[in-house]
Design an enzyme around this catalytic site. Structure first.
Site, PDB file in Angstrom:
ATOM      1  N   ASP A  26     -14.641  11.553 -15.155  1.00  0.00           N
ATOM      2  CA  ASP A  26     -15.017  11.800 -13.755  1.00  0.00           C
ATOM      3  C   ASP A  26     -13.807  11.808 -12.819  1.00  0.00           C
ATOM      4  O   ASP A  26     -13.940  11.945 -11.611  1.00  0.00           O
ATOM      5  CB  ASP A  26     -16.067  10.779 -13.278  1.00  0.00           C
ATOM      6  CG  ASP A  26     -15.493   9.372 -13.119  1.00  0.00           C
ATOM      7  OD1 ASP A  26     -14.338   9.134 -13.552  1.00  0.00           O
ATOM      8  OD2 ASP A  26     -16.199   8.507 -12.569  1.00  0.00           O
ATOM      9  N   ASP A  72      -8.109 -11.313  -0.578  1.00  0.00           N
ATOM     10  CA  ASP A  72      -7.711 -10.271   0.358  1.00  0.00           C
ATOM     11  C   ASP A  72      -7.570 -10.826   1.785  1.00  0.00           C
ATOM     12  O   ASP A  72      -8.488 -11.479   2.292  1.00  0.00           O
ATOM     13  CB  ASP A  72      -8.794  -9.181   0.340  1.00  0.00           C
ATOM     14  CG  ASP A  72      -8.357  -7.900   1.001  1.00  0.00           C
ATOM     15  OD1 ASP A  72      -7.334  -7.350   0.582  1.00  0.00           O
ATOM     16  OD2 ASP A  72      -9.046  -7.448   1.935  1.00  0.00           O
ATOM     17  N   ASP A  93      -9.042   6.851 -17.390  1.00  0.00           N
ATOM     18  CA  ASP A  93     -10.401   7.376 -17.240  1.00  0.00           C
ATOM     19  C   ASP A  93     -10.989   7.702 -18.609  1.00  0.00           C
ATOM     20  O   ASP A  93     -10.410   8.484 -19.361  1.00  0.00           O
ATOM     21  CB  ASP A  93     -10.331   8.641 -16.369  1.00  0.00           C
ATOM     22  CG  ASP A  93     -11.701   9.290 -16.204  1.00  0.00           C
ATOM     23  OD1 ASP A  93     -12.721   8.607 -16.415  1.00  0.00           O
ATOM     24  OD2 ASP A  93     -11.740  10.491 -15.855  1.00  0.00           O
ATOM     25  N   HIS A  95      -0.524  -1.915  -4.886  1.00  0.00           N
ATOM     26  CA  HIS A  95      -1.300  -0.724  -4.518  1.00  0.00           C
ATOM     27  C   HIS A  95      -1.154  -0.369  -3.040  1.00  0.00           C
ATOM     28  O   HIS A  95      -1.617   0.692  -2.626  1.00  0.00           O
ATOM     29  CB  HIS A  95      -2.774  -0.948  -4.862  1.00  0.00           C
ATOM     30  CG  HIS A  95      -3.393  -2.028  -4.042  1.00  0.00           C
ATOM     31  ND1 HIS A  95      -2.992  -3.356  -4.132  1.00  0.00           N
ATOM     32  CD2 HIS A  95      -4.341  -1.993  -3.078  1.00  0.00           C
ATOM     33  CE1 HIS A  95      -3.687  -4.065  -3.258  1.00  0.00           C
ATOM     34  NE2 HIS A  95      -4.519  -3.272  -2.613  1.00  0.00           N
ATOM     35  N   ASP A  96      -0.550  -1.239  -2.249  1.00  0.00           N
ATOM     36  CA  ASP A  96      -0.340  -0.958  -0.820  1.00  0.00           C
ATOM     37  C   ASP A  96       1.107  -0.611  -0.498  1.00  0.00           C
ATOM     38  O   ASP A  96       1.406  -0.259   0.651  1.00  0.00           O
ATOM     39  CB  ASP A  96      -0.702  -2.184   0.038  1.00  0.00           C
ATOM     40  CG  ASP A  96      -2.179  -2.511   0.006  1.00  0.00           C
ATOM     41  OD1 ASP A  96      -3.003  -1.588  -0.097  1.00  0.00           O
ATOM     42  OD2 ASP A  96      -2.511  -3.710   0.102  1.00  0.00           O
TER      43      ASP A  96
HETATM   44  C1  GLC Z   1      -5.570  -5.647   1.762  1.00  0.00           C
HETATM   45  C2  GLC Z   1      -5.662  -4.715   0.587  1.00  0.00           C
HETATM   46  C3  GLC Z   1      -5.673  -3.304   1.119  1.00  0.00           C
HETATM   47  C4  GLC Z   1      -6.886  -3.135   1.996  1.00  0.00           C
HETATM   48  C5  GLC Z   1      -6.950  -4.197   3.078  1.00  0.00           C
HETATM   49  C6  GLC Z   1      -8.294  -4.259   3.705  1.00  0.00           C
HETATM   50  O1  GLC Z   1      -4.393  -5.540   2.458  1.00  0.00           O
HETATM   51  O2  GLC Z   1      -4.626  -4.949  -0.316  1.00  0.00           O
HETATM   52  O3  GLC Z   1      -5.631  -2.351   0.101  1.00  0.00           O
HETATM   53  O4  GLC Z   1      -6.866  -1.875   2.596  1.00  0.00           O
HETATM   54  O5  GLC Z   1      -6.684  -5.489   2.589  1.00  0.00           O
HETATM   55  O6  GLC Z   1      -9.223  -4.861   2.845  1.00  0.00           O
END
Ligand code: GLC
Length: 535
Positions: free
Chosen positions: A25, A194, A21, A309-310
């Site tokens: 913020d 995605d 950052d 990130h998931d």
């Molecule tokens: C994918 C992304 C995830 C998101 C989902 C809906 O799996 O990696 O973070 O929540 O798609 O777009």
């Protein structure tokens, strides 16, 4: 096998809101990515994948887009983006963007129009029905949300604020292709797409026998026509690279998306590891690698990733984030870079960052976790028990800020971070990693350098050995006369590794290892990893 630049590339994923950052913020920003580009370059990666930066109300951290051609204020401005792209290229790296076109935000002007009346010209941009079926979405008990204005239900594969686009409508497809050209014409180097296999829906939305198995959401008839069209109309006119996020696929189905003769995508992420292996499972992992190698090799290209990130950070989920944190981080790094397929490194992985455990559901932000918590508690389950059950796989495990140093907020922000910093930042941070030649960071760097020098790591065939061993994962890769042996003790127990005589007699020299001393023969320490050149 055809050689291409991207097969040889290593990708680094930047989840910008938790990266760095610069304006105080509490959210990372694109300026922060620019300021840390030399750090990323130092690691040696070739490609940066940037999570969604587009205009968004941000209910699913940018995966709910309300304006595909702007940059969300938290991330910065279009000028900063343009500068970022220039600076990435100036350092000889490439930049790929997230493409999120299965759904938009419910605040997207298309949806605002679509829901306004049944005869609005944008009505068919989304999927409307008089009656719901029994499907569940990723984040809610039903894929259908009743909308009072017109008395019908709209379809959403994720949150209610993420209505799915209607890909049957050619106008929707043209809008998406146009938007892709907008970004490609700026000079970006490709897309991470995605949930791209969810675009086509099952005709008629028949009830499912088992609604809990949500695989009905993906791989439906029509998907390959859409992706073929996208390729013909857009992608093939640019020298770019694409990776599809493709849940619910077997290697056989996977090839339909990435087969080199198909004209669709270059590579994919399948989820056999991250969706179906909550903890390390040796037999399962070996089986997954073997089936994907046999199914794809020579025909299409795979990816390797152990977190993002998931998905909970790999040392916490698959390794040991306590006494063997460094060793297990290095072991999985060895695996990631020596298995067939492109390696993806998720920010912070290169210093062995760990998952978190906050005290209260209020400290969490992940909409998947929060919705599930609410759903289960409303059923009457004990809130504490529900909370505990969701901790291990909460997506926030990997979303805490990158730990830059041991100053306040790990040096991530001078403000209040949007999500708490992992309290272990004083022990685990980039500054320490860069000062220690034996750190996880330099081990990753070395692996990446090796990959640049030795094409066996990219194009080598894969032959597993000791296939039934419960602790040891070992395999041989071979390419143009170069033959490497990888031996990994994926456990926190020492073990004696009995290699077949035909293999041990060929050992020539050690290439990389995560323990300094090999004088103990093949008595392997906990999480010991070694790579040898064979004769
Ligand atoms: C994918 C992304 C995830 C998101 C989902 C809906 O799996 O990696 O973070 O929540 O798609 O777009």
């Amino acid at each position: 096998m055809k050689k291409t630049w991207w097969k040889e590339a290593v990708v680094y994923q930047v989840y910008w809101r938790s990266f760095y950052d610069t304006d105080g913020d509490g959210y990372g920003d694109l300026e922060g990515v620019i300021q840390k580009l030399d750090y990323i370059k130092e690691l040696g990666v070739d490609v940066i994948w940037l999570n969604p930066i587009y205009g968004s109300p941000d209910v699913d951290n940018g995966y709910d887009i309300s304006d595909y051609r702007s940059v969300m204020a938290k991330a910065g401005t279009m000028d900063t983006f343009d500068r970022l792209l220039k600076e990435v290229h100036a350092r000889g790296m490439k930049l790929i963007m997230d493409l999120v076109v299965n759904h938009t935000s419910d605040q997207h002007p298309w949806f605002i129009e679509s829901r306004s009346s049944k005869d609005n010209p944008k009505r068919d941009y989304y999927i409307w029905r008089k009656e719901p079926n029994n499907w569940r979405s990723y984040f809610t008990p039903s894929t259908w949300e009743y909308d009072e204005t017109t008395g019908e239900y709209y379809f959403h594969s994720f949150a209610t604020q993420q209505p799915d686009l209607n890909w049957e409508n050619p106008k929707v497809r043209e809008e998406v292709y146009d938007m892709m050209r907008f970004w490609l014409d700026k000079g970006i180097d490709g897309f991470r797409m995605d949930v791209i296999n969810l675009l086509a829906k099952q005709a008629g939305f028949p009830d499912a026998e088992n609604p809990e198995d949500i695989s009905y959401l993906g791989n439906n008839p029509g998907i390959h026509e859409y992706l073929g069209e996208m390729h013909d109309k857009v992608l093939k006119h640019y020298d770019v690279f694409t990776v599809g996020e493709i849940p619910f696929v077997t290697p056989e189905d996977g090839l339909l998306y990435v087969g080199e003769d198909r004209g669709e995508l270059n590579t994919l992420f399948h989820f056999e590891v991250c969706d179906y292996m909550a903890y390390w499972d040796m037999a399962k992992f070996k089986d997954i690698q073997k089936r994907w190698y046999e199914g794809m090799w020579g025909k299409g290209w795979n990816s390797q990733f152990l977190n993002n990130h998931d998905h909970t950070r790999l040392v916490t989920r698959f390794g040991n984030d306590k006494e063997y944190r460094v060793q297990s981080a290095k072991l999985f790094a060895t695996m990631l870079h020596t298995l067939p397929g492109m390696p993806y490194i998720y920010q912070g992985e290169e210093i062995g960052m760990t998952g978190v455990r906050f005290d209260s559901i209020d400290d969490y932000n992940d909409i998947a976790m929060k919705n599930k918590y609410k759903e289960e508690v409303e059923k009457g389950r004990d809130p504490k028990e529900v909370f505990e059950s969701l901790l291990h796989l909460s997506r926030d495990n990997s979303r805490t800020p990158v730990q830059w140093d041991d100053s306040d907020n790990a040096g991530f922000t001078s403000g209040t971070p949007w999500i708490k910093v992992n309290p272990n930042y004083k022990q685990i941070n980039v500054a320490d990693a860069l000062a220690d030649p034996d750190s996880v960071f330099y081990y990753y760097k070395k692996l990446i350098q090796l990959r640049k020098k030795h094409q066996v790591m990219v194009y080598g065939s894969y032959e597993p050995i000791l296939e039934d061993h419960p602790q040891i994962y070992a395999y041989i890769r071979e390419f143009e006369g170069e033959k490497w042996l990888v031996v990994l003790n994926v456990s926190d127990q020492s073990v004696t590794c009995e290699l077949p005589e035909s293999v041990s007699s060929e050992i020539k020299e050690l290439i990389i290892a995560n323990y300094a001393d090999q004088s103990n023969g093949f008595n392997l320490n906990p999480y010991e990893a070694r790579v040898y050149r064979l004769k």
